[in-house]
Design a protein around this motif. Structure first.
Motif, PDB file in Angstrom:
ATOM      1  N   ALA A 108       0.760  -1.308   0.153  1.00  0.00           N
ATOM      2  CA  ALA A 108      -0.086   0.063  -0.042  1.00  0.00           C
ATOM      3  C   ALA A 108       0.927   1.267  -0.118  1.00  0.00           C
ATOM      4  O   ALA A 108       0.508   2.303  -0.732  1.00  0.00           O
ATOM      5  CB  ALA A 108      -0.719  -0.030   1.257  1.00  0.00           C
ATOM      6  N   HIS A 109       2.001   1.224   0.647  1.00  0.00           N
ATOM      7  CA  HIS A 109       2.951   2.413   0.659  1.00  0.00           C
ATOM      8  C   HIS A 109       3.369   2.705  -0.622  1.00  0.00           C
ATOM      9  O   HIS A 109       3.570   3.677  -1.062  1.00  0.00           O
ATOM     10  CB  HIS A 109       4.029   2.102   1.673  1.00  0.00           C
ATOM     11  N   LEU A 110       3.922   1.436  -1.248  1.00  0.00           N
ATOM     12  CA  LEU A 110       4.333   1.468  -2.643  1.00  0.00           C
ATOM     13  C   LEU A 110       3.559   2.306  -3.661  1.00  0.00           C
ATOM     14  O   LEU A 110       3.779   2.931  -4.636  1.00  0.00           O
ATOM     15  CB  LEU A 110       4.770   0.323  -3.159  1.00  0.00           C
ATOM     16  N   VAL A 111       2.192   1.813  -3.680  1.00  0.00           N
ATOM     17  CA  VAL A 111       1.222   2.062  -4.400  1.00  0.00           C
ATOM     18  C   VAL A 111       0.860   3.842  -4.073  1.00  0.00           C
ATOM     19  O   VAL A 111       0.751   4.615  -5.221  1.00  0.00           O
ATOM     20  CB  VAL A 111      -0.240   1.557  -4.446  1.00  0.00           C
ATOM     21  N   ARG A 112       0.952   4.084  -2.920  1.00  0.00           N
ATOM     22  CA  ARG A 112       0.397   5.536  -2.646  1.00  0.00           C
ATOM     23  C   ARG A 112       1.569   6.242  -3.042  1.00  0.00           C
ATOM     24  O   ARG A 112       1.719   7.380  -3.743  1.00  0.00           O
ATOM     25  CB  ARG A 112       0.271   5.764  -1.044  1.00  0.00           C
ATOM     26  N   ALA A 113       3.064   6.009  -2.802  1.00  0.00           N
ATOM     27  CA  ALA A 113       3.998   6.839  -3.068  1.00  0.00           C
ATOM     28  C   ALA A 113       4.103   6.916  -4.821  1.00  0.00           C
ATOM     29  O   ALA A 113       4.635   7.851  -4.980  1.00  0.00           O
ATOM     30  CB  ALA A 113       5.248   5.945  -2.772  1.00  0.00           C
ATOM     31  N   THR A 114       3.581   6.040  -5.484  1.00  0.00           N
ATOM     32  CA  THR A 114       3.647   6.143  -6.986  1.00  0.00           C
ATOM     33  C   THR A 114       2.636   7.177  -7.392  1.00  0.00           C
ATOM     34  O   THR A 114       3.035   8.119  -8.222  1.00  0.00           O
ATOM     35  CB  THR A 114       3.223   4.547  -7.530  1.00  0.00           C
ATOM     36  N   VAL A 115       1.333   7.085  -6.790  1.00  0.00           N
ATOM     37  CA  VAL A 115       0.350   8.127  -6.998  1.00  0.00           C
ATOM     38  C   VAL A 115       1.029   9.498  -6.718  1.00  0.00           C
ATOM     39  O   VAL A 115       0.915  10.494  -7.556  1.00  0.00           O
ATOM     40  CB  VAL A 115      -0.894   7.778  -5.986  1.00  0.00           C
ATOM     41  N   GLU A 116       1.875   9.731  -5.624  1.00  0.00           N
ATOM     42  CA  GLU A 116       2.163  10.922  -5.207  1.00  0.00           C
ATOM     43  C   GLU A 116       3.372  11.161  -6.038  1.00  0.00           C
ATOM     44  O   GLU A 116       3.331  12.261  -6.508  1.00  0.00           O
ATOM     45  CB  GLU A 116       2.996  10.607  -3.743  1.00  0.00           C
ATOM     46  N   GLY A 117       4.248  10.262  -6.567  1.00  0.00           N
ATOM     47  CA  GLY A 117       5.307  10.712  -7.559  1.00  0.00           C
ATOM     48  C   GLY A 117       4.598  11.202  -9.003  1.00  0.00           C
ATOM     49  O   GLY A 117       5.253  12.234  -9.598  1.00  0.00           O
ATOM     50  N   VAL A 118       3.459  10.751  -9.406  1.00  0.00           N
ATOM     51  CA  VAL A 118       2.740  11.318 -10.625  1.00  0.00           C
ATOM     52  C   VAL A 118       2.191  12.695 -10.137  1.00  0.00           C
ATOM     53  O   VAL A 118       2.212  13.620 -10.867  1.00  0.00           O
ATOM     54  CB  VAL A 118       1.552  10.441 -11.023  1.00  0.00           C
ATOM     55  N   ALA A 119       1.561  12.572  -9.080  1.00  0.00           N
ATOM     56  CA  ALA A 119       0.847  14.075  -8.680  1.00  0.00           C
ATOM     57  C   ALA A 119       1.736  15.295  -8.450  1.00  0.00           C
ATOM     58  O   ALA A 119       1.485  16.286  -8.932  1.00  0.00           O
ATOM     59  CB  ALA A 119       0.069  13.673  -7.190  1.00  0.00           C
TER      60      ALA A 119
ATOM     61  N   LEU B 124      -3.710  14.957  -5.184  1.00  0.00           N
ATOM     62  CA  LEU B 124      -3.392  16.302  -6.070  1.00  0.00           C
ATOM     63  C   LEU B 124      -3.867  17.290  -5.271  1.00  0.00           C
ATOM     64  O   LEU B 124      -3.172  18.587  -5.510  1.00  0.00           O
ATOM     65  CB  LEU B 124      -4.235  15.992  -7.378  1.00  0.00           C
ATOM     66  N   ALA B 125      -4.873  17.681  -4.589  1.00  0.00           N
ATOM     67  CA  ALA B 125      -5.430  18.723  -3.804  1.00  0.00           C
ATOM     68  C   ALA B 125      -4.498  19.073  -2.888  1.00  0.00           C
ATOM     69  O   ALA B 125      -4.219  20.475  -2.733  1.00  0.00           O
ATOM     70  CB  ALA B 125      -6.672  18.398  -3.265  1.00  0.00           C
ATOM     71  N   ALA B 126      -3.818  18.335  -2.288  1.00  0.00           N
ATOM     72  CA  ALA B 126      -2.680  18.618  -1.182  1.00  0.00           C
ATOM     73  C   ALA B 126      -1.655  19.144  -1.564  1.00  0.00           C
ATOM     74  O   ALA B 126      -0.981  20.130  -1.246  1.00  0.00           O
ATOM     75  CB  ALA B 126      -2.776  17.458  -0.222  1.00  0.00           C
ATOM     76  N   LEU B 127      -1.135  18.585  -2.830  1.00  0.00           N
ATOM     77  CA  LEU B 127      -0.029  19.026  -3.648  1.00  0.00           C
ATOM     78  C   LEU B 127       0.043  20.227  -4.380  1.00  0.00           C
ATOM     79  O   LEU B 127       1.012  20.910  -3.983  1.00  0.00           O
ATOM     80  CB  LEU B 127       0.773  18.024  -4.333  1.00  0.00           C
ATOM     81  N   THR B 128      -1.053  20.436  -4.829  1.00  0.00           N
ATOM     82  CA  THR B 128      -1.060  21.793  -5.486  1.00  0.00           C
ATOM     83  C   THR B 128      -1.678  22.875  -4.370  1.00  0.00           C
ATOM     84  O   THR B 128      -1.674  24.169  -4.973  1.00  0.00           O
ATOM     85  CB  THR B 128      -2.201  21.584  -6.887  1.00  0.00           C
ATOM     86  N   GLU B 129      -2.500  22.367  -3.542  1.00  0.00           N
ATOM     87  CA  GLU B 129      -3.025  23.322  -2.671  1.00  0.00           C
ATOM     88  C   GLU B 129      -4.088  24.238  -3.303  1.00  0.00           C
ATOM     89  O   GLU B 129      -4.283  25.515  -3.086  1.00  0.00           O
ATOM     90  CB  GLU B 129      -2.009  24.393  -1.920  1.00  0.00           C
ATOM     91  N   LEU B 130      -4.904  23.404  -4.135  1.00  0.00           N
ATOM     92  CA  LEU B 130      -5.954  23.821  -4.814  1.00  0.00           C
ATOM     93  C   LEU B 130      -7.126  22.833  -4.809  1.00  0.00           C
ATOM     94  O   LEU B 130      -6.955  21.840  -4.595  1.00  0.00           O
ATOM     95  CB  LEU B 130      -5.755  24.081  -6.155  1.00  0.00           C
ATOM     96  N   PRO B 131      -8.457  23.335  -4.635  1.00  0.00           N
ATOM     97  CA  PRO B 131      -9.576  22.366  -4.684  1.00  0.00           C
ATOM     98  C   PRO B 131      -9.820  21.820  -6.095  1.00  0.00           C
ATOM     99  O   PRO B 131      -9.341  22.293  -7.049  1.00  0.00           O
ATOM    100  CB  PRO B 131     -10.700  23.482  -4.801  1.00  0.00           C
TER     101      PRO B 131
END
Length: 515
Positions: A376-387, A422-429
């Motif tokens: 689950a960590h690996l999947v989330r880290a991949t999502v975060e890497g794209v975002a 994506l919302a948290a990383l961009t700080e946008l809705p």
């Protein structure tokens, strides 16, 4: 006595969207909210590593079959016109009689790596990017023509005209060979200041302007050819509006054309785009600038690794156990992992990457791996890497205009973790919408505007059945925003400490965090 509402429209406009994996032909009712979607798929061939080729005849057949199906569905309704959108950056070499001498070399093809390196070593890459709006990258038709000139000189000499996918499809519909401004602007060969082919780029390609089609506005209309009318059942002479590329029409079709709005799509790949008055000549290095219509241009960046990256990780984790919906379950589990994945970082460059660095040589990597990390960590880290790559593109767009929201589309957003990250990383809705036919809707809206059936592009879109409905809005959670600010700093430090010993780029900071 009440009268039942009509079940079919009396007037329709048709949007044609020729994508990388499928063509969607969508008929939109103009007097009632009605649509019919015809979809056809086709394969991509990989005869050599890094090559991505498609059969031009198969793509044309998909369009004709889709149109024929729509004609059957609309009955006696009047077709006011067709609008066309196609995948960008493709290249086909045509003989003098219009026969393809090459396959369609798609945007994903990376055979022209050496040609791109030659441009960069010459020091001309930044000037070409500034002048043409297309980053110097193997995806661009400029680099592809250079490759054919250098590696297939006899074949290259036999080519009468180099054309993109849009020109090929429109030629099949109208028997005319022209290139819309949008497709010209994604070629790496357009002088955006003059709207003509760029002489310096032509010199690098080794061709003259006569070997490229004439450039016409995206609102240019042509009559449907008689032969095509006979095949599809459409009336001869039906107006065909050449339209724009699928990126710009995607923004129009998802209503992401208003000031302060960025359209983000995450499917197999990913992109972030905003519509600005333009062309924007002082362009940040990580962004492209492609025409939509009139003085509206789309500025943004595209990533080759989107939802396909997390899907690859899930498939890797479940090679021995493929029961149920592994991806849905894995993304749900990833959503329970803390922001920042407990110090795990993924550089998601499984395919040669585009934005924000436009460097195909940087490989993917997993950094900070510890015993306590799970799948689950690996999947989330991949999502975060794209975002975080998309967030870097958003930051560059913010240099050009104030941004207030993201309108997000694509299958990836069925999993809430994508929207929250994506919302948290961009700080946008992040307003997630369901948009199955966004580019086709954009093509149809552009056609209505071009044909005088709508006063503006926005009015053209409003006249059509919504291709999207709001599903959910993710507001940036303050705790997540704080966690990701710390995470970015930790990622850069970890990368810098590991880069030199294992031979990664430089050692000065994580490339996928670049702004």
């Amino acid at each position: 006595m009440s009268t039942a509402p009509p079940t079919r429209p009396t007037r329709v406009v048709i949007g044609v969207d020729v994508g990388t994996t499928a063509t969607k032909v969508v008929a939109f009712g103009l007097d009632i909210r009605w649509t019919h979607v015809a979809s056809r798929t086709y394969p991509t061939e990989h005869p050599n590593p890094g090559w991505h080729e498609q059969d031009p005849a198969e793509l044309m057949s998909a369009v004709l079959e889709g149109l024929t199906e729509c004609v059957g569905a609309i009955g006696e309704a009047q077709v006011v016109g067709l609008g066309v959108s196609t995948a960008m950056h493709g290249l086909i070499g045509l003989a003098e009689d219009g026969t393809p001498l090459t396959p369609l070399v798609t945007w994903a093809d990376t055979r022209a790596v050496d040609e791109v390196e030659a441009l960069r070593e010459s020091g001309q890459d930044l000037e070409l990017h500034r002048a043409t709006g297309t980053p110097v990258h193997p995806m661009s038709p400029l680099a592809k023509i250079m490759w054919f000139t250098r590696n297939e000189p006899e074949l290259s000499a036999a080519v009468d005209q180099w054309v993109g996918l849009k020109t090929w499809i429109v030629r099949g519909l109208t028997a005319q060979v022209v290139c819309d401004l949008s497709s010209a602007s994604d070629s790496g060969l357009l002088n955006r200041a003059t709207g003509t082919w760029h002489q310096g780029a032509l010199a690098w390609a080794g061709i003259g302007a006569e070997r490229l089609p004439p450039i016409v506005p995206t609102t240019h209309s042509m009559p449907l050819a008689t032969e095509t009318a006979e095949v599809t059942g459409l009336p001869p002479g039906t107006p065909v509006v050449i339209g724009a590329g699928d990126g710009p029409t995607g923004n129009l079709g998802t209503d992401a054309i208003h000031p302060g709005t960025i359209g983000v799509s995450i499917g197999t790949s990913a992109a972030a785009r905003a519509v600005l008055p333009g062309p924007v000549l002082d362009l940040p290095r990580g962004l492209f600038c492609y025409a939509l219509a009139d003085d509206l241009w789309v500025v943004g960046g595209a990533a080759s690794n989107g939802g396909s990256a997390s899907r690859w990780v899930v498939d890797l984790l479940h090679q021995q156990d493929r029961d149920g919906d592994d991806e849905t379950e894995a993304l749900a589990a990833a959503g329970q992992v803390s922001p920042g994945s407990d110090g795990l970082y993924v550089v998601p460059y499984l395919r040669p990457e585009r934005s924000p660095l436009w460097d195909v040589d940087i490989p993917g990597a997993v950094l900070g791996l510890r015993h306590h990390h799970t799948g689950a960590h690996l999947v989330r880290a991949t999502v975060e890497g794209v975002a975080v790559q998309l967030a870097a593109v958003v930051e560059q767009i913010r240099l050009l205009e104030e941004v207030t929201e993201i309108r997000a589309t694509g299958g990836a957003f069925r999993a809430p973790v994508w929207g929250r990250v994506l919302a948290a990383l961009t700080e946008l809705p992040v307003v997630v919408t369901d948009s199955a036919a966004g580019s086709a809707r954009g093509a149809a809206a552009l056609a209505l505007y071009a044909l005088g059936q709508a006063a503006s592009l926005a009015d053209g879109a409003s006249a059509l059945a919504p291709a999207e409905t709001s599903v959910v809005t993710y507001e940036p959670a303050p705790d997540d925003v704080t966690a990701y600010r710390v995470w970015r700093a930790g990622a850069s430090e970890t990368y810098a400490r590991l880069a030199a010993p294992i031979g990664l780029v430089g050692g000065a900071g994580a490339p996928w965090l670049a702004h």
